[in-house]
Design a protein around this motif. Structure first.
Motif, PDB file in Angstrom:
ATOM      1  N   PHE A 153      44.727  14.222  59.089  1.00  0.00           N
ATOM      2  CA  PHE A 153      44.018  13.024  59.528  1.00  0.00           C
ATOM      3  C   PHE A 153      44.096  12.906  61.050  1.00  0.00           C
ATOM      4  O   PHE A 153      45.131  13.186  61.658  1.00  0.00           O
ATOM      5  N   ASN A 154      42.988  12.471  61.657  1.00  0.00           N
ATOM      6  CA  ASN A 154      43.013  12.216  63.094  1.00  0.00           C
ATOM      7  C   ASN A 154      43.458  10.777  63.361  1.00  0.00           C
ATOM      8  O   ASN A 154      43.808  10.033  62.436  1.00  0.00           O
ATOM      9  N   GLU A 155      43.433  10.379  64.622  1.00  0.00           N
ATOM     10  CA  GLU A 155      43.906   9.050  64.983  1.00  0.00           C
ATOM     11  C   GLU A 155      43.076   7.936  64.361  1.00  0.00           C
ATOM     12  O   GLU A 155      43.547   6.805  64.197  1.00  0.00           O
ATOM     13  N   ASP A 156      41.818   8.244  64.018  1.00  0.00           N
ATOM     14  CA  ASP A 156      40.934   7.241  63.403  1.00  0.00           C
ATOM     15  C   ASP A 156      41.093   7.179  61.886  1.00  0.00           C
ATOM     16  O   ASP A 156      40.388   6.411  61.215  1.00  0.00           O
ATOM     17  N   GLY A 157      41.984   8.008  61.354  1.00  0.00           N
ATOM     18  CA  GLY A 157      42.200   8.005  59.919  1.00  0.00           C
ATOM     19  C   GLY A 157      41.220   8.840  59.134  1.00  0.00           C
ATOM     20  O   GLY A 157      41.152   8.728  57.904  1.00  0.00           O
ATOM     21  N   ASN A 158      40.458   9.677  59.816  1.00  0.00           N
ATOM     22  CA  ASN A 158      39.479  10.524  59.147  1.00  0.00           C
ATOM     23  C   ASN A 158      40.068  11.909  58.850  1.00  0.00           C
ATOM     24  O   ASN A 158      40.838  12.456  59.650  1.00  0.00           O
TER      25      ASN A 158
END
Length: 390
Positions: A153-158
Motif C-alpha cells: 500500500f502507498n501513503e494514500d492507502g492504495n
C-alpha cells in the motif's frame, strides 16, 4: 539439466522408515526430525537450489518424482518435502543480497511459506513495513526463514503491488493452531509478523515472476530458473497427492490379495472380476494424472531450452492438467478406499491416512478447478487473459 539418480535411489531406501513414522508424525502434528535429517543427507532439499550454494540444479521432473515417492510412504512427509523443497527455486530469483543472507553462511537453510496476501506492507525508506497473520505455513518448524505474500500500500492507502517478502526466523512468530483431520503431520501453523522492516532486496514482485523474471537470474543462469512460477508451485501441490494415490494403490492391491470376503461366502477378493476392474481404472487415473503433469513441464522446458517465450496457452494447460491431475488422483483413492472393506478403516493403515491426507490437500488454493479451467476455456474462446497469475 542433471539427473540426480543417487538422490532418488537414497530416497527409495528411506521409504520404509517414513511409513513407519507416519503415526508419529500425526501424533506430533509435524514430521519427525529424524525424517527431515535423513532427507537432508540425501540432498533432496538442494535439488532445486543454485549450484553456487551447493545446490544440485536438478531437473524438476526428478524433484517431483522424489516427492511422489516420499508421499507414497507418508502423505505429510511428502507434502512438506514438496513445499520446503521448491522454495530454493524461488529464493534463486531474489536479489543476490537476499540469497547471500539465506545461504551465505549455511547452504542447508530451509524456508517455509504462506503466499495468500493476508498481510499488509507499507512503503518505507529502502523497503517496506510488514504486518499481519498468515495461515497454512507447512513445515514451518523445520525452517529458518519464511516467504510471505503481501499487498503493498502507498501513503494514500492504495494497493500498488503484490509481493513475496522474505523474513528471518527472529522476526516472526509461529502460532500453534494446526489441529486437523488430514495432513496432520505437516505442522501447517500460522505465522505472525508485527511491523517488521523488509529491505527491498528481500522482496519479489509477483508481476515479475508472472513474466518469468527475477533479479537473481543474473547470478543463476540455468534454464531451471526461467520456468513459470505458477507451473512449478502448483505442480508442487499436486505431486504429493499423486504420490498418496500411488501408495494407496499399492496397499489396496496387497490387501485384496490377502482378503477373504466373509459376506460373499469366503470369496477371495483377488478372484472378484469387479475388484480387478476397479484396480485397472484407478491405476489408469493415477498414470494419466502423472503423465500429463510431467509432459507439460517437459514442454515448457523445451521452449526455455530453445530460448523461446513459453506460450500462455501452455501455461494454462499446465494449470488445467494440474487441477485435473489432483482430481484424478483423489478419484482413484476414493474408488480404492470404497472397495477395500472395513479393514481399511483401521488406524495405522496407509489407505485411510491417504484418503484423509489427499482430501485435505484438495482444498489448497492451487487445486481450485473451476478457476483454472475457466481461464483455459476462455483463452480458447479468444478472451484476453492476464498471464501474471499463470
Amino acid at each position: 539439466m542433471t539427473t540426480p539418480s543417487p538422490v532418488l535411489d537414497a530416497i527409495r531406501d528411506l521409504l520404509p522408515g517414513f511409513r513407519d513414522r507416519a503415526d508419529e508424525a500425526e501424533r506430533l502434528r509435524q514430521v519427525p526430525e529424524q525424517s527431515v535429517k535423513e532427507l537432508e543427507e540425501t540432498g533432496f532439499f538442494r535439488m532445486l537450489q543454485p549450484a553456487r550454494f551447493d545446490g544440485l540444479e536438478s531437473d524438476p521432473v526428478d524433484f517431483f518424482t522424489a516427492v511422489r515417492l516420499i508421499a507414497s510412504a507418508d502423505g505429510s512427509t511428502g507434502w512438506i518435502c514438496s513445499v520446503l523443497g521448491v522454495h530454493p527455486w524461488q529464493v534463486a530469483l531474489f536479489a543476490d543480497q537476499a540469497q547471500q543472507a539465506v545461504w551465505g553462511s549455511d547452504t542447508s537453510t530451509r524456508l517455509s511459506s504462506s503466499y495468500a496476501p493476508t498481510g499488509k506492507a507499507v512503503l518505507a525508506d529502502g523497503g517496506y513495513t510488514l504486518s499481519g497473520k498468515w495461515s497454512f505455513s507447512s513445515g514451518s518448524a523445520h525452517a529458518q526463514w519464511v516467504l510471505l505474500g503481501g499487498l503493498v500500500f502507498n501513503e494514500d492507502g492504495n494497493v500498488v503491488d503484490f509481493k513475496t517478502f522474505m523474513i528471518p526466523r527472529k522476526d516472526y512468530e509461529i502460532l500453534d493452531v494446526w489441529n486437523v483431520v488430514g495432513l496432520r503431520g505437516t505442522g501447517s501453523n500460522d505465522i505472525a509478523v508485527a511491523d517488521v522492516f523488509v529491505p527491498e532486496a528481500f522482496t519479489l514482485s509477483m508481476s515479475d515472476t508472472g513474466r518469468c523474471f527475477g533479479p537473481g537470474q543474473e547470478q543463476n543462469r540455468a534454464d531451471l530458473y526461467k520456468l513459470p512460477f505458477h507451473s512449478l508451485f502448483t505442480s508442487t501441490i499436486t505431486s504429493p497427492i499423486v504420490g498418496m494415490a500411488s501408495g494407496a494403490y499399492a496397499e489396496h492391491v496387497e490387501m485384496q490379495q490377502q482378503r477373504v470376503r466373509a459376506a460373499y461366502l469366503d470369496e477371495l477378493a483377488s478372484s472378484d472380476p469387479f475388484a480387478a476392474v476397479r484396480i485397472a481404472r484407478a491405476g489408469s487415473e493415477i498414470d494419466a494424472a502423472w503423465a500429463l503433469l510431467m509432459a507439460n513441464i517437459r514442454e515448457e522446458q523445451a521452449h526455455v531450452a530453445r530460448g523461446e517465450k513459453i506460450p500462455l496457452n501452455l501455461r494454462l494447460k499446465v494449470r488445467r492438467d494440474q487441477v485435473l491431475g489432483t482430481q484424478r488422483a483423489i478419484d482413484a483413492i476414493d474408488a480404492l478406499f470404497e472397495a477395500s472393506g472395513g479393514r481399511a478403516l483401521a488406524e495405522g493403515t496407509y489407505l485411510q491416512r491417504a484418503w484423509r491426507d489427499a482430501h485435505a490437500g484438495r482444498v489448497h488454493a492451487a487445486n481450485d478447478p473451476e478457476r483454472a479451467l475457466k481461464m483455459f476455456g476462455e483463452l480458447e474462446f479468444g478472451h484476453k487473459i492476464d498471464p501474471g497469475m499463470y
